[in-house]
Design a protein around this motif. Structure first.
Motif, short mmCIF file in Angstrom:
data_model
loop_
_atom_site.label_atom_id
_atom_site.label_comp_id
_atom_site.label_asym_id
_atom_site.label_seq_id
_atom_site.Cartn_x
_atom_site.Cartn_y
_atom_site.Cartn_z
N VAL A 13 0.87 -1.19 0.00
CA VAL A 13 0.00 0.00 0.00
C VAL A 13 0.90 1.23 0.00
CG1 VAL A 13 -1.81 1.26 1.20
CG2 VAL A 13 -1.82 -1.25 1.21
N ASP A 15 1.53 5.36 -1.66
CA ASP A 15 1.04 6.49 -2.45
C ASP A 15 1.97 6.70 -3.65
OD1 ASP A 15 3.27 7.96 -1.55
OD2 ASP A 15 2.14 8.90 0.07
N SER A 146 -2.23 6.82 -11.55
CA SER A 146 -2.40 6.15 -10.26
C SER A 146 -1.02 5.85 -9.68
CB SER A 146 -3.16 4.83 -10.46
OG SER A 146 -2.36 3.92 -11.20
N GLN A 148 0.18 2.94 -8.90
CA GLN A 148 0.73 1.80 -9.64
C GLN A 148 1.46 2.28 -10.89
OE1 GLN A 148 0.24 -2.01 -9.13
NE2 GLN A 148 2.11 -1.54 -10.26
N THR A 179 -2.70 11.83 -6.80
CA THR A 179 -1.96 10.58 -6.96
C THR A 179 -0.82 10.51 -5.96
OG1 THR A 179 -2.45 10.57 -9.33
CG2 THR A 179 -0.69 9.13 -8.58
N THR A 182 -2.24 9.73 -2.40
CA THR A 182 -3.33 8.75 -2.28
C THR A 182 -2.73 7.36 -2.24
OG1 THR A 182 -4.89 10.16 -3.46
CG2 THR A 182 -5.39 7.80 -3.36
N GLN A 184 -2.76 3.43 -2.44
CA GLN A 184 -3.49 2.34 -3.09
C GLN A 184 -2.62 1.10 -3.10
OE1 GLN A 184 -4.53 3.72 -7.03
NE2 GLN A 184 -6.20 5.02 -6.30
N THR A 279 -5.52 11.85 -13.23
CA THR A 279 -6.56 11.16 -12.49
C THR A 279 -7.94 11.35 -13.10
OG1 THR A 279 -6.57 13.11 -11.05
CG2 THR A 279 -5.37 11.19 -10.27
N GLU A 282 -9.64 8.23 -14.95
CA GLU A 282 -10.41 7.21 -14.23
C GLU A 282 -11.81 7.71 -13.91
OE1 GLU A 282 -8.26 5.57 -10.98
OE2 GLU A 282 -6.72 4.69 -12.27
#
Length: 407
Positions: A13, A15, A146, A148, A179, A182, A184, A279, A282
């Protein structure tokens, strides 16, 4: 490699900032010269901590400004090292002079740009003003939507920039706070996989190769300056995109994660389409699916590569669309938005007679809501039904006060 490897879970996890810092650790950069600025600071802080903890064998140089940061990167790269840094907004603006030095000297430096508005008024939140400021600087520009992608595109950037057929610097963009801050789930590579994908750095024309002395940063006037610039532009236009595509293909074979120079979503039968970056892609994808339940054939096109601009891939992605909206997250200050101009230029000499309109949105981090996009797709469908653009060509989304619209 004489440093400690880090054991990572298959999914961490992270950012966007930490994902970029991890990628910089895994490719084993020789020199990072940096000066902190919000919201990109955690990238170079993360790299510095990896270095202090023994996970990197390199040098971290803390300098007095972003101009000095990129100048340090230029010197280290010219000397034959793998080099990277990160910045945002005003720091990026302060780097601009040296960005042209880096690309003109064909130095494969990687710059993580965490997109942020440009003052005045001062604003620390994300828009694409700094990204647009760099678009004529001769750098390759990749865009992550993102965390990733911020992680993955760093590997792509090093792979492409350091290719001896390219030898051009590359920016990896991500949206400030949206991004960069955040967290993820991020699918990771092992240290060996990551380094193996990028490979050893192979210097070319480096200043420390005393058997083959070279000069960097020379002066040329009207006798040779034009040839240098034309060759650089030629290589950007003809060599970069095939190398990016080859890197994407190899990365998919390694990880199963597929990237495209231009990302298309629900475009096979789309009548109306939104083209955007960051972003917002999405968000637009989610709204496009909802519009289809209401009978509007909506699609989304996202740019993965902003420079060199992918003209042919854009033509293919938009060939069936009847009405198109470009979303520019930067104030054009006296002209249509950059994306509007680029798409208009791309489609002008094609068979497409799509109705094109431009929207400016999200300046200084202002939200782009789903309702904004519902309204936008509804306007595009009205354009299709009327057979003409029924609104001004340039509108602003989500700005308070009297409605602003032009052209």
């Amino acid at each position: 490699m004489a440093f400690d490897k880090m054991e990572l879970r298959d999914v961490e996890v992270w950012d966007g900032n930490f994902a970029a810092a991890q990628a910089m650790r895994q490719v084993q950069i020789d020199v990072v010269a940096a000066y902190p600025i919000t919201p990109s600071t955690p990238i170079v802080e993360g790299y510095a901590k990896f270095l202090a903890d023994g996970y990197v064998e390199g040098e971290f140089v803390m300098v007095e400004s972003e101009h000095a940061a990129m100048s340090g990167c230029i010197g280290a790269s010219a000397a034959g090292g793998r080099v990277a840094t990160a910045t945002s907004s005003q720091g990026f603006a302060l780097m601009v002079e040296t960005l042209y030095q880096a690309s003109g000297m064909r130095l494969p430096i990687i710059l993580n740009v965490v997109n942020r508005a440009l003052a005045a008024p001062l604003n620390v939140n994300g828009d694409h003003s700094d990204m647009y400021l760099g678009r004529d600087s001769g750098w390759i520009q990749l865009d992550a939507y993102s965390p990733q992608e911020a992680y993955d595109l760093n590997f792509i950037a090093f792979r492409v920039a350091e290719d001896h057929d390219v030898r051009l610097p590359c920016m990896v963009h991500q949206d400030g706070f949206m991004t960069s801050h955040t967290a993820q789930g991020v699918n990771t590579l092992t240290d060996d996989q990551a380094y193996g994908f990028v490979g050893d750095f192979k210097p070319m024309n480096d200043m420390l190769d005393f058997d083959h002395p070279v000069t960097h940063g020379v002066q040329t006037e009207e006798d040779w300056h034009f040839e240098h610039k034309a060759r650089q532009h030629n290589d950007l236009m003809t060599k970069v995109l095939p190398k990016v595509q080859a890197a994407f293909d190899d990365f998919e074979a390694l990880t199963g994660r597929k990237y495209n120079i231009v990302e298309s979503y629900d475009m096979d039968d789309a009548d109306v389409a939104v083209i955007c970056m960051g972003t917002s892609v999405e968000t637009a994808r989610e709204v496009a699916k909802e519009m289809r339940t209401q009978g509007i054939k909506a699609g989304v096109v996202g740019l993965r590569v902003f420079r060199p601009f992918p003209f042919e891939q854009i033509k293919e992605a938009l060939k069936g669309a009847k009405a198109i909206a470009t979303l520019d997250r930067s104030s054009p200050n006296g002209a249509p938005g950059a994306l509007f101009n680029e798409i208009a230029g791309t489609l002008y000499n094609t068979e497409s007679r799509a109705l094109l309109s431009g929207y400016v949105y999200g300046l200084g981090g202002r939200d782009l809501t789903k309702q904004h996009l519902v309204d936008l797709y509804t306007e595009l469908q009205a354009n299709v039904d009327a057979g003409k653009v029924t609104t001004p060509l340039q509108q602003f989304i989500g700005v308070r006060g009297p409605k602003l619209a032009f052209l």
